[in-house]
Design a protein around this motif. Structure first.
Motif, PDB file in Angstrom:
ATOM      1  N   ALA A 176      -8.093 -82.401  39.954  1.00 42.83           N
ATOM      2  CA  ALA A 176      -8.079 -83.618  40.774  1.00 42.83           C
ATOM      3  C   ALA A 176      -9.505 -83.920  41.206  1.00 42.83           C
ATOM      4  O   ALA A 176     -10.410 -83.112  40.993  1.00 42.83           O
ATOM      5  N   LYS A 177      -9.689 -85.072  41.817  1.00 43.51           N
ATOM      6  CA  LYS A 177     -10.964 -85.453  42.406  1.00 43.51           C
ATOM      7  C   LYS A 177     -10.689 -85.841  43.849  1.00 43.51           C
ATOM      8  O   LYS A 177      -9.667 -86.457  44.147  1.00 43.51           O
ATOM      9  N   ILE A 178     -11.609 -85.453  44.745  1.00 39.59           N
ATOM     10  CA  ILE A 178     -11.478 -85.807  46.154  1.00 39.59           C
ATOM     11  C   ILE A 178     -12.697 -86.640  46.530  1.00 39.59           C
ATOM     12  O   ILE A 178     -13.840 -86.246  46.250  1.00 39.59           O
ATOM     13  N   ALA A 179     -12.461 -87.771  47.165  1.00 41.61           N
ATOM     14  CA  ALA A 179     -13.537 -88.681  47.540  1.00 41.61           C
ATOM     15  C   ALA A 179     -14.371 -88.121  48.683  1.00 41.61           C
ATOM     16  O   ALA A 179     -13.875 -87.338  49.509  1.00 41.61           O
ATOM     17  N   GLY A 180     -15.630 -88.534  48.732  1.00 38.96           N
ATOM     18  CA  GLY A 180     -16.501 -88.160  49.834  1.00 38.96           C
ATOM     19  C   GLY A 180     -15.910 -88.645  51.153  1.00 38.96           C
ATOM     20  O   GLY A 180     -15.343 -89.730  51.227  1.00 38.96           O
ATOM     21  N   GLY A 181     -16.012 -87.824  52.186  1.00 40.96           N
ATOM     22  CA  GLY A 181     -15.476 -88.166  53.495  1.00 40.96           C
ATOM     23  C   GLY A 181     -14.048 -87.724  53.725  1.00 40.96           C
ATOM     24  O   GLY A 181     -13.571 -87.714  54.861  1.00 40.96           O
ATOM     25  N   ALA A 182     -13.344 -87.358  52.656  1.00 45.81           N
ATOM     26  CA  ALA A 182     -11.953 -86.917  52.792  1.00 45.81           C
ATOM     27  C   ALA A 182     -11.891 -85.560  53.486  1.00 45.81           C
ATOM     28  O   ALA A 182     -12.811 -84.745  53.368  1.00 45.81           O
ATOM     29  N   LYS A 183     -10.824 -85.319  54.200  1.00 45.54           N
ATOM     30  CA  LYS A 183     -10.615 -84.037  54.880  1.00 45.54           C
ATOM     31  C   LYS A 183      -9.849 -83.083  53.967  1.00 45.54           C
ATOM     32  O   LYS A 183      -8.923 -83.490  53.260  1.00 45.54           O
ATOM     33  N   VAL A 184     -10.265 -81.827  53.974  1.00 41.72           N
ATOM     34  CA  VAL A 184      -9.566 -80.760  53.260  1.00 41.72           C
ATOM     35  C   VAL A 184      -9.403 -79.582  54.202  1.00 41.72           C
ATOM     36  O   VAL A 184     -10.204 -79.393  55.116  1.00 41.72           O
ATOM     37  N   SER A 185      -8.375 -78.801  53.994  1.00 43.37           N
ATOM     38  CA  SER A 185      -8.189 -77.556  54.738  1.00 43.37           C
ATOM     39  C   SER A 185      -8.701 -76.419  53.876  1.00 43.37           C
ATOM     40  O   SER A 185      -8.217 -76.221  52.752  1.00 43.37           O
ATOM     41  N   VAL A 186      -9.700 -75.694  54.377  1.00 49.25           N
ATOM     42  CA  VAL A 186     -10.248 -74.555  53.642  1.00 49.25           C
ATOM     43  C   VAL A 186      -9.396 -73.343  53.999  1.00 49.25           C
ATOM     44  O   VAL A 186      -9.328 -72.928  55.151  1.00 49.25           O
ATOM     45  N   CYS A 187      -8.737 -72.777  52.994  1.00 51.30           N
ATOM     46  CA  CYS A 187      -7.778 -71.694  53.218  1.00 51.30           C
ATOM     47  C   CYS A 187      -8.326 -70.327  52.840  1.00 51.30           C
ATOM     48  O   CYS A 187      -7.903 -69.323  53.400  1.00 51.30           O
ATOM     49  N   GLU A 188      -9.218 -70.274  51.873  1.00 50.24           N
ATOM     50  CA  GLU A 188      -9.815 -69.007  51.463  1.00 50.24           C
ATOM     51  C   GLU A 188     -11.108 -69.291  50.722  1.00 50.24           C
ATOM     52  O   GLU A 188     -11.396 -70.434  50.374  1.00 50.24           O
ATOM     53  N   ALA A 189     -11.887 -68.260  50.506  1.00 49.61           N
ATOM     54  CA  ALA A 189     -13.156 -68.374  49.792  1.00 49.61           C
ATOM     55  C   ALA A 189     -13.354 -67.135  48.935  1.00 49.61           C
ATOM     56  O   ALA A 189     -12.823 -66.063  49.237  1.00 49.61           O
ATOM     57  N   THR A 190     -14.119 -67.296  47.866  1.00 47.81           N
ATOM     58  CA  THR A 190     -14.488 -66.125  47.078  1.00 47.81           C
ATOM     59  C   THR A 190     -15.470 -65.296  47.905  1.00 47.81           C
ATOM     60  O   THR A 190     -16.058 -65.797  48.869  1.00 47.81           O
ATOM     61  N   ASP A 191     -15.663 -64.049  47.541  1.00 46.34           N
ATOM     62  CA  ASP A 191     -16.534 -63.148  48.305  1.00 46.34           C
ATOM     63  C   ASP A 191     -17.945 -63.686  48.484  1.00 46.34           C
ATOM     64  O   ASP A 191     -18.579 -63.449  49.498  1.00 46.34           O
ATOM     65  N   ASP A 192     -18.445 -64.442  47.512  1.00 47.09           N
ATOM     66  CA  ASP A 192     -19.808 -64.973  47.599  1.00 47.09           C
ATOM     67  C   ASP A 192     -19.859 -66.410  48.120  1.00 47.09           C
ATOM     68  O   ASP A 192     -20.915 -67.044  48.100  1.00 47.09           O
ATOM     69  N   ASP A 193     -18.722 -66.941  48.578  1.00 49.34           N
ATOM     70  CA  ASP A 193     -18.606 -68.314  49.076  1.00 49.34           C
ATOM     71  C   ASP A 193     -18.997 -69.363  48.034  1.00 49.34           C
ATOM     72  O   ASP A 193     -19.312 -70.495  48.378  1.00 49.34           O
ATOM     73  N   ALA A 194     -18.957 -69.017  46.769  1.00 49.39           N
ATOM     74  CA  ALA A 194     -19.271 -69.971  45.711  1.00 49.39           C
ATOM     75  C   ALA A 194     -18.100 -70.929  45.465  1.00 49.39           C
ATOM     76  O   ALA A 194     -18.293 -72.019  44.936  1.00 49.39           O
ATOM     77  N   TRP A 195     -16.892 -70.525  45.857  1.00 52.85           N
ATOM     78  CA  TRP A 195     -15.686 -71.332  45.649  1.00 52.85           C
ATOM     79  C   TRP A 195     -14.813 -71.276  46.891  1.00 52.85           C
ATOM     80  O   TRP A 195     -14.679 -70.216  47.516  1.00 52.85           O
ATOM     81  N   PHE A 196     -14.204 -72.416  47.217  1.00 52.73           N
ATOM     82  CA  PHE A 196     -13.262 -72.501  48.334  1.00 52.73           C
ATOM     83  C   PHE A 196     -11.902 -72.931  47.809  1.00 52.73           C
ATOM     84  O   PHE A 196     -11.798 -73.895  47.043  1.00 52.73           O
ATOM     85  N   GLY A 197     -10.853 -72.218  48.246  1.00 57.56           N
ATOM     86  CA  GLY A 197      -9.488 -72.631  47.962  1.00 57.56           C
ATOM     87  C   GLY A 197      -9.072 -73.600  49.053  1.00 57.56           C
ATOM     88  O   GLY A 197      -9.127 -73.272  50.239  1.00 57.56           O
ATOM     89  N   VAL A 198      -8.687 -74.815  48.657  1.00 60.19           N
ATOM     90  CA  VAL A 198      -8.384 -75.864  49.631  1.00 60.19           C
ATOM     91  C   VAL A 198      -6.993 -76.452  49.423  1.00 60.19           C
ATOM     92  O   VAL A 198      -6.428 -76.393  48.332  1.00 60.19           O
ATOM     93  N   VAL A 199      -6.478 -77.008  50.513  1.00 59.65           N
ATOM     94  CA  VAL A 199      -5.250 -77.800  50.493  1.00 59.65           C
ATOM     95  C   VAL A 199      -5.647 -79.181  50.983  1.00 59.65           C
ATOM     96  O   VAL A 199      -6.418 -79.310  51.939  1.00 59.65           O
ATOM     97  N   PHE A 200      -5.135 -80.224  50.322  1.00 63.54           N
ATOM     98  CA  PHE A 200      -5.500 -81.586  50.699  1.00 63.54           C
ATOM     99  C   PHE A 200      -4.347 -82.543  50.458  1.00 63.54           C
ATOM    100  O   PHE A 200      -3.529 -82.349  49.559  1.00 63.54           O
TER     101      PHE A 200
END
Length: 144
Positions: free
Chosen positions: A80-104
């Motif tokens: 999917a694509k999320i537009a700039g300014g949109a809100k997301v819930s950050v639920c988890e991250a990889t150990d190096d914070d390179a990736w965030f698991g989000v719900v939107f």
């Protein structure tokens, strides 16, 4: 007595030897593909314990928007694509914070309906009703 290799065998032998001498292409040279991802990993909610919200923070996507992927590190198929300014819930991250698991939530849907602002008893995969996926670190303003 002179022995000669049969012609098809000789061609096969020469072709296989030539193939061995060619270096493998680098892994990062793989072409982008569309369609089904090579890997998928659902976003986990409730990883901070039963007394905290299912997803730790609400963040805002930075200007320019972001692509959502099926798994951390999997960039071959955009989910999917999320537009700039949109809100997301950050639920988890990889150990190096390179990736965030989000719900939107999709546009026009109340993000409160996603159900990640309240605690869940046990950590589990997010099953909906909103969308989920993985975004690259640095594409959101954390806590924004």
């Amino acid at each position: 007595m002179k022995h000669r290799l049969p012609t098809p065998f000789a061609v096969l032998l020469i072709a296989s030897l030539a193939a061995c001498s060619q270096p493998a292409p680098p892994a990062d040279n793989a072409p982008a593909v569309t369609g089904e991802p090579l890997a998928a990993r659902a976003v986990m909610i409730g990883t901070e314990g039963a007394s905290l919200p299912a997803c730790a923070s609400t963040s805002q996507v930075k200007t320019g928007g972001t692509d959502v992927y099926w798994a951390p590190g999997e960039t071959r198929a955009v989910k999917a694509k999320i537009a700039g300014g949109a809100k997301v819930s950050v639920c988890e991250a990889t150990d190096d914070d390179a990736w965030f698991g989000v719900v939107f939530a999709t546009p026009g849907i109340d993000p409160d309906l996603c159900g990640v602002g309240r605690p869940v008893q046990n950590a589990r995969e997010y099953q909906g009703p909103c969308r989920w996926g993985w975004i690259k670190g640095g594409t959101v303003q954390l806590g924004g």
